[in-house]
Design a protein around this motif. Structure first.
Motif, PDB file in Angstrom:
ATOM      1  N   CYS A 236      74.143  65.628 -42.775  1.00  0.00           N
ATOM      2  CA  CYS A 236      75.607  65.536 -42.937  1.00  0.00           C
ATOM      3  C   CYS A 236      76.143  64.155 -42.573  1.00  0.00           C
ATOM      4  CB  CYS A 236      76.312  66.623 -42.145  1.00  0.00           C
ATOM      5  SG  CYS A 236      76.265  66.365 -40.370  1.00  0.00           S
ATOM      6  N   GLY A 237      75.297  63.264 -42.057  1.00  0.00           N
ATOM      7  CA  GLY A 237      75.743  61.884 -41.815  1.00  0.00           C
ATOM      8  C   GLY A 237      75.885  61.485 -40.355  1.00  0.00           C
ATOM      9  N   LYS A 238      75.371  62.310 -39.437  1.00  0.00           N
ATOM     10  CA  LYS A 238      75.529  62.030 -38.002  1.00  0.00           C
ATOM     11  C   LYS A 238      74.861  60.711 -37.614  1.00  0.00           C
ATOM     12  CE  LYS A 238      73.484  65.906 -36.844  1.00  0.00           C
ATOM     13  NZ  LYS A 238      73.102  66.398 -38.183  1.00  0.00           N
ATOM     14  N   THR A 239      73.594  60.551 -38.031  1.00  0.00           N
ATOM     15  CA  THR A 239      72.851  59.331 -37.690  1.00  0.00           C
ATOM     16  C   THR A 239      73.500  58.108 -38.344  1.00  0.00           C
ATOM     17  OG1 THR A 239      70.793  60.522 -37.343  1.00  0.00           O
ATOM     18  CG2 THR A 239      70.589  58.197 -37.907  1.00  0.00           C
ATOM     19  N   THR A 240      73.942  58.271 -39.572  1.00  0.00           N
ATOM     20  CA  THR A 240      74.591  57.164 -40.286  1.00  0.00           C
ATOM     21  C   THR A 240      75.838  56.708 -39.524  1.00  0.00           C
ATOM     22  OG1 THR A 240      73.745  58.048 -42.369  1.00  0.00           O
ATOM     23  CG2 THR A 240      75.565  56.467 -42.524  1.00  0.00           C
ATOM     24  N   LEU A 241      76.612  57.673 -39.038  1.00  0.00           N
ATOM     25  CA  LEU A 241      77.811  57.332 -38.273  1.00  0.00           C
ATOM     26  C   LEU A 241      77.439  56.563 -36.997  1.00  0.00           C
ATOM     27  CD1 LEU A 241      80.877  57.590 -37.966  1.00  0.00           C
ATOM     28  CD2 LEU A 241      80.529  59.815 -36.882  1.00  0.00           C
ATOM     29  N   CYS A 242      76.377  57.006 -36.314  1.00  0.00           N
ATOM     30  CA  CYS A 242      75.926  56.304 -35.096  1.00  0.00           C
ATOM     31  C   CYS A 242      75.548  54.855 -35.428  1.00  0.00           C
ATOM     32  CB  CYS A 242      74.720  57.004 -34.475  1.00  0.00           C
ATOM     33  SG  CYS A 242      75.118  58.600 -33.747  1.00  0.00           S
ATOM     34  N   ARG A 243      74.965  54.655 -36.605  1.00  0.00           N
ATOM     35  CA  ARG A 243      74.563  53.291 -37.003  1.00  0.00           C
ATOM     36  C   ARG A 243      75.768  52.389 -37.241  1.00  0.00           C
ATOM     37  NH1 ARG A 243      70.015  55.665 -41.076  1.00  0.00           N
ATOM     38  NH2 ARG A 243      68.348  55.866 -39.528  1.00  0.00           N
ATOM     39  N   VAL A 244      76.919  52.979 -37.532  1.00  0.00           N
ATOM     40  CA  VAL A 244      78.142  52.164 -37.652  1.00  0.00           C
ATOM     41  C   VAL A 244      78.597  51.747 -36.257  1.00  0.00           C
ATOM     42  CG1 VAL A 244      80.570  52.148 -38.368  1.00  0.00           C
ATOM     43  CG2 VAL A 244      78.861  53.296 -39.792  1.00  0.00           C
ATOM     44  N   PHE A 245      78.469  52.675 -35.289  1.00  0.00           N
ATOM     45  CA  PHE A 245      78.936  52.387 -33.932  1.00  0.00           C
ATOM     46  C   PHE A 245      78.218  51.188 -33.317  1.00  0.00           C
ATOM     47  CE2 PHE A 245      79.876  57.203 -33.470  1.00  0.00           C
ATOM     48  CZ  PHE A 245      81.129  57.036 -34.045  1.00  0.00           C
ATOM     49  N   ASN A 246      76.939  50.995 -33.676  1.00  0.00           N
ATOM     50  CA  ASN A 246      76.231  49.847 -33.081  1.00  0.00           C
ATOM     51  C   ASN A 246      76.013  48.723 -34.098  1.00  0.00           C
ATOM     52  OD1 ASN A 246      74.135  50.736 -34.629  1.00  0.00           O
ATOM     53  ND2 ASN A 246      72.765  51.202 -32.924  1.00  0.00           N
ATOM     54  N   GLY A 247      76.629  48.830 -35.258  1.00  0.00           N
ATOM     55  CA  GLY A 247      76.607  47.728 -36.217  1.00  0.00           C
ATOM     56  C   GLY A 247      75.359  47.631 -37.089  1.00  0.00           C
ATOM     57  N   LEU A 248      74.394  48.547 -36.890  1.00  0.00           N
ATOM     58  CA  LEU A 248      73.203  48.509 -37.773  1.00  0.00           C
ATOM     59  C   LEU A 248      73.666  48.707 -39.214  1.00  0.00           C
ATOM     60  CD1 LEU A 248      70.451  50.499 -35.825  1.00  0.00           C
ATOM     61  CD2 LEU A 248      70.597  48.041 -36.222  1.00  0.00           C
ATOM     62  N   ILE A 249      74.747  49.476 -39.352  1.00  0.00           N
ATOM     63  CA  ILE A 249      75.476  49.536 -40.629  1.00  0.00           C
ATOM     64  C   ILE A 249      76.778  48.796 -40.406  1.00  0.00           C
ATOM     65  CG2 ILE A 249      76.775  51.064 -42.180  1.00  0.00           C
ATOM     66  CD1 ILE A 249      74.567  53.144 -41.795  1.00  0.00           C
ATOM     67  N   PRO A 250      77.098  47.743 -41.140  1.00  0.00           N
ATOM     68  CA  PRO A 250      76.440  47.293 -42.369  1.00  0.00           C
ATOM     69  C   PRO A 250      75.480  46.100 -42.173  1.00  0.00           C
ATOM     70  CG  PRO A 250      78.563  46.237 -42.191  1.00  0.00           C
ATOM     71  CD  PRO A 250      78.383  47.051 -40.934  1.00  0.00           C
ATOM     72  N   ASN A 251      75.150  45.726 -40.910  1.00  0.00           N
ATOM     73  CA  ASN A 251      74.378  44.495 -40.716  1.00  0.00           C
ATOM     74  C   ASN A 251      72.893  44.606 -41.046  1.00  0.00           C
ATOM     75  OD1 ASN A 251      76.472  42.660 -39.602  1.00  0.00           O
ATOM     76  ND2 ASN A 251      76.630  44.307 -38.091  1.00  0.00           N
TER      77      ASN A 251
END
Ligand code: ADP
Ligand code: MG
Length: 286
Positions: free
Chosen positions: A44-59
């Protein structure tokens, strides 16, 4: 006024090569001191959201990023991840994938060296962390010699040594036995209460975290389906349609409700359920 630490405005992300958005139109504000539980079915996107919190997404992850995400005032799309790492610590599901060094001590010191601190400051912080987390007996051990619970404790300690304001944990107890899982969770509660560290945790065992979290975010197909105080969200019967396994105490509350017995509040623990039932029984005896 508590500080606004994370601000997301209509954030969407689609991984390169994927036809669908992994997260879509996520808007939220997270304030200092919150203890946030993120739940929702697999994918459902939980991990993806966490990756935004630490900048792995979009960096780090390539794809289409839309919207605006600020972490401690820094725009994640314009801030290198090593800068964001000063504010946000990240702990993953498999501890062995985040412990790289030959000893626990080296593991903790590495993060501090990356902050370009002086030798003296590194020693001071190392001692502080070893005392706080009681790591004395395992300091010279290799991570692979430790139990899963100890490994997660070390991973958390290495993050906390860097004094982040936010700690994001993605299913940190998934591979732990119930006793170690409880230990890790009470450690998080202590970090939140005593050190005022904001905790964001993805966890499907609602049973364990619901009683201590201040807020529950339920995700569904990349979007936020529910966001609010834990008790309020768990009181909503619609939640079952979203693949959330509610704690047993809530399940029993609902069963009693269906039989016409209305407890005063939704119990989050067996103890609370007992108190609520005793309350009803005592009231009936008068
Ligand atoms: P959850 O953590 O809730 O299980 P994820 O954030 O891992 O969900 O996944 C959301 C969606 O994004 C899924 O459809 C998943 O397949 C996809 N996804 C996750 N990581 C990647 C990746 N690195 N590359 C491509 N697609 C991914
Ligand atoms: Mg995940």
């Amino acid at each position: 006024m508590t500080d606004l630490l994370i601000y997301l405005d209509k954030v969407s992300f689609k991984y390169r090569g994927s036809p669908d958005y992994a997260i879509k139109d996520i808007s939220l504000k997270i304030f200092e001191g919150e203890f946030i539980l993120i739940a929702g079915p697999s994918g459902c996107g939980k991990t993806t959201l966490c990756r935004v919190f630490n900048g792995l997404i979009p960096n780090f992850y390539e794809g289409v990023f839309e919207g605006k995400a600020l972490v401690c005032g820094h725009d994640v799309a314009k801030t290198p991840t090593h800068i964001l790492a000063k504010y946000v610590g990240m702990v993953f599901q498999e501890p062995e994938n985040q412990l790289f060094f030959s000893t626990v001590e080296k593991e903790i010191v590495f993060g501090l060296e990356n902050l370009c601190l002086s030798r003296q400051e590194i020693s001071r912080r190392l001692k502080e962390i070893v005392d706080y987390f009681n790591l004395h007996s395992i300091l010279n051990k290799a991570p692979f010699e430790l139990s899963g619970g100890e490994q997660q404790k070390v991973a958390i300690a290495a993050c906390i040594a860097m004094r982040p304001r936010i700690l994001v944990l993605d299913e940190p107890t998934a591979n732990l036995d119930p006793v170690s899982a409880k230990e890790v969770i009470s450690l998080l509660q202590k970090l939140n209460k005593k050190l005022k560290i904001t905790i964001i945790i993805v966890e499907h065992r609602l049973e364990l975290i619901a009683p201590i979290a201040t807020r529950l975010i339920v995700m569904h197909k990349g979007r936020i389906a529910f966001d609010g105080p834990v008790r309020e969200i768990l009181a909503n019967r619609d939640i079952e349609k979203y693949g959330i396994a509610v704690p047993v105490s809530v399940e029993l509350y609902n069963k009693l409700y269906d039989k016409g017995i209305k407890l005063d509040k939704v119990p989050l623990t067996p103890q609370e359920l007992r108190e609520e039932i005793m309350g009803v029984l005592n009231a009936e005896s008068y």
